[in-house]
Design an enzyme around this catalytic site. Structure first.
Site, PDB file in Angstrom:
ATOM      1  N   HIS A  63       0.865  -1.189   0.000  1.00 18.71           N
ATOM      2  CA  HIS A  63       0.000   0.000   0.000  1.00 18.71           C
ATOM      3  C   HIS A  63       0.897   1.233   0.000  1.00 18.71           C
ATOM      4  O   HIS A  63       1.609   1.478   0.964  1.00 18.71           O
ATOM      5  CB  HIS A  63      -0.917  -0.009   1.227  1.00 18.71           C
ATOM      6  CG  HIS A  63      -1.862  -1.172   1.245  1.00 18.71           C
ATOM      7  ND1 HIS A  63      -3.065  -1.150   0.574  1.00 18.71           N
ATOM      8  CD2 HIS A  63      -1.765  -2.402   1.801  1.00 18.71           C
ATOM      9  CE1 HIS A  63      -3.688  -2.325   0.739  1.00 18.71           C
ATOM     10  NE2 HIS A  63      -2.907  -3.103   1.481  1.00 18.71           N
ATOM     11  N   LEU A  64       0.845   1.981  -1.092  1.00 18.17           N
ATOM     12  CA  LEU A  64       1.749   3.135  -1.213  1.00 18.17           C
ATOM     13  C   LEU A  64       1.133   4.434  -0.698  1.00 18.17           C
ATOM     14  O   LEU A  64       1.835   5.398  -0.460  1.00 18.17           O
ATOM     15  CB  LEU A  64       2.207   3.304  -2.664  1.00 18.17           C
ATOM     16  CG  LEU A  64       3.285   2.301  -3.119  1.00 18.17           C
ATOM     17  CD1 LEU A  64       3.641   2.539  -4.582  1.00 18.17           C
ATOM     18  CD2 LEU A  64       4.539   2.403  -2.251  1.00 18.17           C
ATOM     19  N   ARG A  65      -0.173   4.458  -0.504  1.00 18.31           N
ATOM     20  CA  ARG A  65      -0.864   5.621   0.099  1.00 18.31           C
ATOM     21  C   ARG A  65      -0.881   6.882  -0.758  1.00 18.31           C
ATOM     22  O   ARG A  65      -1.439   7.895  -0.337  1.00 18.31           O
ATOM     23  CB  ARG A  65      -0.281   5.980   1.474  1.00 18.31           C
ATOM     24  CG  ARG A  65      -0.190   4.832   2.453  1.00 18.31           C
ATOM     25  CD  ARG A  65      -1.553   4.274   2.804  1.00 18.31           C
ATOM     26  NE  ARG A  65      -1.473   3.303   3.892  1.00 18.31           N
ATOM     27  CZ  ARG A  65      -2.337   2.312   4.051  1.00 18.31           C
ATOM     28  NH1 ARG A  65      -3.344   2.165   3.204  1.00 18.31           N
ATOM     29  NH2 ARG A  65      -2.226   1.471   5.054  1.00 18.31           N
ATOM     30  N   ASP A 153      -8.490  -4.929  -2.533  1.00 19.31           N
ATOM     31  CA  ASP A 153      -7.829  -5.193  -1.258  1.00 19.31           C
ATOM     32  C   ASP A 153      -7.969  -4.064  -0.253  1.00 19.31           C
ATOM     33  O   ASP A 153      -7.918  -2.890  -0.603  1.00 19.31           O
ATOM     34  CB  ASP A 153      -6.337  -5.473  -1.422  1.00 19.31           C
ATOM     35  CG  ASP A 153      -5.703  -5.755  -0.075  1.00 19.31           C
ATOM     36  OD1 ASP A 153      -6.109  -6.745   0.543  1.00 19.31           O
ATOM     37  OD2 ASP A 153      -4.866  -4.971   0.378  1.00 19.31           O
ATOM     38  N   HIS A 180      -8.971 -10.304  -1.279  1.00 18.01           N
ATOM     39  CA  HIS A 180      -8.891 -10.117   0.177  1.00 18.01           C
ATOM     40  C   HIS A 180     -10.099 -10.852   0.757  1.00 18.01           C
ATOM     41  O   HIS A 180     -11.236 -10.433   0.541  1.00 18.01           O
ATOM     42  CB  HIS A 180      -8.938  -8.616   0.482  1.00 18.01           C
ATOM     43  CG  HIS A 180      -9.087  -8.283   1.917  1.00 18.01           C
ATOM     44  ND1 HIS A 180      -8.134  -7.579   2.611  1.00 18.01           N
ATOM     45  CD2 HIS A 180     -10.073  -8.541   2.821  1.00 18.01           C
ATOM     46  CE1 HIS A 180      -8.528  -7.419   3.876  1.00 18.01           C
ATOM     47  NE2 HIS A 180      -9.718  -7.989   4.030  1.00 18.01           N
ATOM     48  N   ASP A 306       2.120  -7.020   2.454  1.00 21.49           N
ATOM     49  CA  ASP A 306       0.920  -6.233   2.795  1.00 21.49           C
ATOM     50  C   ASP A 306       1.346  -4.953   3.524  1.00 21.49           C
ATOM     51  O   ASP A 306       0.685  -4.512   4.467  1.00 21.49           O
ATOM     52  CB  ASP A 306      -0.045  -7.069   3.655  1.00 21.49           C
ATOM     53  CG  ASP A 306      -1.417  -6.405   3.791  1.00 21.49           C
ATOM     54  OD1 ASP A 306      -1.629  -5.341   3.191  1.00 21.49           O
ATOM     55  OD2 ASP A 306      -2.264  -6.961   4.514  1.00 21.49           O
TER      56      ASP A 306
HETATM   57 ZN    ZN Z   1      -5.937  -7.230   2.446  1.00 27.07          ZN
END
Ligand code: ZN
Lengths: 426, 308
Positions: A63-65, A153, A180, A306
């Site tokens: 997750h790069l945000r 996800d 997910h 993750d």
């Molecule tokens: Zn997830």
């Protein structure tokens, strides 16, 4: 042009079954030859005596945000963290703000990665518009723009018929649906694995069946409609059994496990430490052992972090109030080398496969092997390097790690992308 | 000998010797409340902050009286009166409280683990006065004190907790403490309100109350939160009462000198029948009296621990 010789490393390349000392010659960002005692001496020669040279590690779950939550992480800081952690490529999940559910956002991520990123970034588009779980996102245009997979996800796909259509539609482009697996009606307000630990801490439980029943559902859908299903962050022994069962029926399903679920159990939440709060939650020792066994036996396609950066203040609250998720890019490799490879539980080639060959195949991207013509992406490991995890030194903007203070032996020391050294701490 | 723990966050892991030390100290303070001048100078000059983020008049008053009878300065901060506003975290509040240099902070909070979080952010000793559905250690100590008055011990006693075990901090704290002191504990209630894995705490699970209370020395009815019905944990309170309510008929099955307890406040006619609550076996008012003595003991031992 830019010829480079990597000399004298122990080359571990599970894709070709190679584990021995070799030289690797690189030109134009690609591998030219792999052989013992290459005599050519290009302008740049890097001596890797005593180190392990592996195909570049690919983290297929990050997750790069950015866009939207740059106070947690940016594409630049996430890429720097990946490079420092030994990753040459990362897949970025779609739950940004705005959501990556259209060509414009996919293109923006790729442009930003080209400008500021050191590693390869593979955007993952959303399955549904706005991650709302109602309508399919324009998957075709995102794939055209460079998306390599789709996933909602962060959120499960509750609606079974939407999941079914996503699997059907993604077939058009030959891309996988990354799932997910969480049944929200069973999870409710659960924040910790349902069992003795949650019972004694008075925390609402998150039943294993909430994950397993969704895995079962999606395996059946994938079997019926075809399509490439990839199960994200499997955490239970029973989930693995279901995947095994489905594979035996001929379904080409792939799956990933995370470093934290491989090395921690729900006992870790004892003191209400919010850096142990993740989704899915840490499970039992029995589950953990099942995951490790499956990794050692090659049943797990990928280890994925993750990587979920959160700001320090967001985690410095009561357990139930804290967001789910932990960072992983800078600790995954040493944690796995120290806790699973050094202990003899997982052979090094099996781990390398799950960090390179496996994710490359699951995502359908280049890399994952050390052979002529392949991209010159490498991760160099020093199996004897000893260091303590200190979040204060992370390249990531976030420090929400469950491994703070762990003393670990075996660290990534060099990362090479397209023949360019992007990180070197030898 | 290791130093006594600085905080009282729960009864889990509370060593038997320490628990007994608190109970013995409470015995000596019990007498203070019976004097015409109900005050001793034990904590003169010490500051006790009662931080009640979740309202509970009974528990707060009990702690406040305990602090005052020890001559400590007691400050009450409730959710609205304190600087606890939306957006301010517990860690922020802890930093604010540090400015008052409290010796003890008593915290009541709706979140499990809140007392642990506070303990990480303050130099004061922290007493958990109930953190969500996690623990409520002083309640367990006063329950243990009450039982000891009747039986002289906990070891070997059969204790039954009836009701919503899943959401009860009292149940958790009672289970840990009673087990540590040697009692056999059975929990009884509808399966939807008994958490999976509770057996790991060393308790027996029974789903039929008649079987559970058979030969029991102590039966404690837990308060049934009315919202559990809306949450779908039980189909109706009437059915709950029919299946798990403590009736005169049911408690006849207890040991002849068995006692009935309730942490209060009671829903008469739901988890406990009026005739049982007012009957000869009930020791419910005694529990309340012992509350002040136990809290005096806890404050005294924690605030005095640094010898200050
Ligand atoms: Zn997830």
């Amino acid at each position: 042009m830019d010829r480079l010789l990597l000399r004298g490393a122990r080359v571990v390349d599970p894709a070709s079954g190679l584990d021995g000392v070799r030289d690797v010659l690189v030109a134009g960002g690609r591998i030219v030859s792999v052989a013992a005692g290459i005599t050519e001496r290009p302008p740049v020669t890097i001596d890797l005596d005593g180190l392990v040279l592996a195909p570049g590690f690919i983290d297929m779950h990050v997750h790069l945000r950015e866009p939207g939550q740059e106070h947690k992480e940016t594409i630049a800081s996430g890429c720097a963290a990946a490079a420092a952690g030994g990753f040459t490529a990362i897949a970025s999940m779609a739950n940004t703000e705005p959501v990556n559910d259209c060509r414009a956002v996919t293109e923006m991520i790729l442009a930003e990665a080209r400008r500021h990123g050191s590693v390869r970034v593979y955007p993952v588009g959303a399955v549904s518009k706005g991650l709302e779980g109602r309508e399919l996102a324009p998957i075709g245009e995102m794939v055209e723009a460079g998306a390599v997979a789709v996933s909602d996800d962060g959120r499960p796909i509750e609606d079974a018929s939407l999941m079914r259509r996503a699997l059907q539609y993604a077939r058009l482009f030959g891309i996988p649906v990354l799932a997910h697996e969480e049944d929200p009606s069973l999870v409710g307000d659960g924040v910790a694995h349902e069992g003795p630990v949650a019972a004694r801490l008075g925390l609402p439980g998150w039943p294993a069946a909430a994950e397993d029943s969704m895995i079962a559902r999606d395996l059946l859908l994938a079997e019926d409609v075809g399509g490439r299903l990839h199960i994200q962050h499997v955490t239970t022994g029973r989930g693995l059994e279901l995947i095994r069962w489905s594979r035996a029926r001929g379904v080409p399903v792939t799956c990933e496990v995370t470093p934290h679920h491989l090395t921690l159990t729900d006992e870790a939440i004892e003191g209400f430490g919010t850096n142990y709060k993740m989704n899915p939650p840490l499970r039992t020792e029995e589950d953990r052992r099942a995951l490790v066994g499956a990794l050692a036996g090659g049943e797990v396609d990928a280890v994925a972090t993750d990587h979920a950066p959160h700001h320090r203040d967001e985690k410095a609250v009561e357990f139930r109030q804290a967001p789910f998720g932990v960072v992983g890019l800078e600790t995954a490799v040493p944690v796995l080398l120290d806790r699973l490879v050094r202990t003899g539980e997982v052979p090094l080639p099996a781990l390398v496969a799950a960090l390179s060959t496996g994710p490359a195949r699951a995502l359908g991207v280049a890399g994952g092997r050390i052979a002529p013509g392949e991209p010159a992406d490498f991760t160099v490991l020093d199996l004897e390097r000893e260091r303590t995890v200190e979040a204060a030194g992370f390249r990531s903007r976030a420090s929400n790690t469950p491994f703070e203070g762990w003393s670990l032996t075996g660290w990534p020391v060099m990362t090479v992308v397209a023949g360019r050294v992007i990180h070197d701490s030898r | 000998m290791s130093a006594p723990p600085r905080h009282l966050l729960g009864t889990r892991g509370l060593p038997a010797e320490r628990a007994l030390e608190i109970l013995e100290t409470a015995e000596s303070f019990r007498e203070v409340s019976l004097r015409p001048i109900k005050k001793v100078p034990a904590l003169r000059g010490k500051t006790v902050v009662n931080l009640f983020v979740e309202p509970s008049t009974r528990t707060r008053v009990s702690f406040e009286l305990a602090a005052k009878r020890l001559s400590a300065d007691a400050v009450n901060l409730s959710g609205s009166a304190s600087s606890l506003r939306k957006g301010e975290t517990l860690a922020d509040t802890a930093r604010t409280l540090e400015a008052m240099h409290p010796d003890v902070i008593v915290i009541r909070h709706p979140e499990p683990g809140a007392a642990h979080l506070l303990a990480r952010h303050t130099r004061a000793a922290v007493v958990n006065a109930g953190d969500g559905t996690h623990e409520h250690p002083t309640q367990a100590l006063l329950d243990a004190m009450t039982i000891r008055h009747h039986f002289g011990r906990l070891a070997g006693l059969k204790v039954v907790l009836v009701g919503d075990i899943a959401h009860s901090r009292v149940a958790r704290s009672d289970i840990h403490l009673f087990r540590t002191l040697g009692a056999e504990v059975t929990v009884c209630g509808p399966p939807t309100l008994i958490p999976l894995g509770i057996e790991d705490l060393g308790v027996r699970v029974a789903y039929r109350i008649e079987e559970a209370v058979e030969g029991a020395d102590v039966v404690m009815a837990l308060r049934m939160q009315l919202e559990r019905q809306r949450g779908g944990f039980v189909p109706s309170l009437a059915e709950y009462s029919r299946l798990f309510g403590l009736t005169a008929e049911r408690i006849e099955r207890m040991a002849p000198d068995g006692i009935v307890m309730h942490p209060g406040p009671m829903n008469r006619g739901i988890e406990i029948g009026g005739e049982v609550a007012d009957g000869p076996r009930a020791v419910i008012t005694e529990q309340v009296e012992n509350g002040v003595a136990v809290r005096m003991a806890v404050l005294y031992l924690l605030a005095g621990a640094d010898g200050g």
